[in-house]
Design a protein around this motif. Sequence first.
Motif, PDB file in Angstrom:
ATOM      1  N   GLN A  92     -29.580 -15.184 -21.183  1.00  0.00           N
ATOM      2  CA  GLN A  92     -28.749 -16.299 -21.136  1.00  0.00           C
ATOM      3  C   GLN A  92     -27.748 -16.197 -19.875  1.00  0.00           C
ATOM      4  OE1 GLN A  92     -30.760 -19.200 -22.618  1.00  0.00           O
ATOM      5  NE2 GLN A  92     -31.723 -17.488 -23.348  1.00  0.00           N
ATOM      6  N   GLN A  93     -26.957 -15.694 -19.489  1.00  0.00           N
ATOM      7  CA  GLN A  93     -25.552 -15.645 -19.012  1.00  0.00           C
ATOM      8  C   GLN A  93     -25.198 -16.637 -19.221  1.00  0.00           C
ATOM      9  OE1 GLN A  93     -24.946 -13.139 -16.064  1.00  0.00           O
ATOM     10  NE2 GLN A  93     -26.310 -11.963 -16.767  1.00  0.00           N
ATOM     11  N   ASP A  94     -24.671 -16.918 -20.409  1.00  0.00           N
ATOM     12  CA  ASP A  94     -23.487 -17.824 -20.981  1.00  0.00           C
ATOM     13  C   ASP A  94     -23.228 -16.867 -21.969  1.00  0.00           C
ATOM     14  OD1 ASP A  94     -24.606 -20.112 -19.300  1.00  0.00           O
ATOM     15  OD2 ASP A  94     -25.686 -20.920 -20.406  1.00  0.00           O
ATOM     16  N   PRO A  95     -22.084 -17.563 -22.768  1.00  0.00           N
ATOM     17  CA  PRO A  95     -21.284 -16.999 -23.879  1.00  0.00           C
ATOM     18  C   PRO A  95     -21.983 -17.058 -25.339  1.00  0.00           C
ATOM     19  CG  PRO A  95     -20.051 -18.578 -23.017  1.00  0.00           C
ATOM     20  CD  PRO A  95     -20.923 -18.951 -22.005  1.00  0.00           C
ATOM     21  N   VAL A  96     -21.720 -16.407 -25.848  1.00  0.00           N
ATOM     22  CA  VAL A  96     -22.591 -16.193 -27.046  1.00  0.00           C
ATOM     23  C   VAL A  96     -21.217 -16.652 -28.206  1.00  0.00           C
ATOM     24  CG1 VAL A  96     -23.812 -15.370 -28.939  1.00  0.00           C
ATOM     25  CG2 VAL A  96     -24.457 -14.855 -27.299  1.00  0.00           C
TER      26      VAL A  96
END
Length: 87
Positions: free
Chosen positions: A23-27
């Motif tokens: 996702q290359q986004d924070p979780v």
Amino acid sequence: MPIIRPITALRNTNEISELCHSQQDPVFITKNGFGDLVIMSIAAYEKQQTLLEVYKKLSEAEAQLVSGATLIDGKEVFNHLREKYGC
């Protein structure tokens, strides 16, 4: 859309790792229904840090303009760099 997982999902480290990388986004990790942690891939973190550094430099440049700093023509700057580094 933010990615939100309960803290119990951290038991499956491979799945969380794959999620962060894909996702290359924070979780966002929740504990008892409330936000607790944020995890992300190193690549996403480094990208975020680079952007923060750029924003910081832009903010400093804007502050210099407001304070009346003298401007140097871009061509002049590049000519100076070419002379200095022989490019």
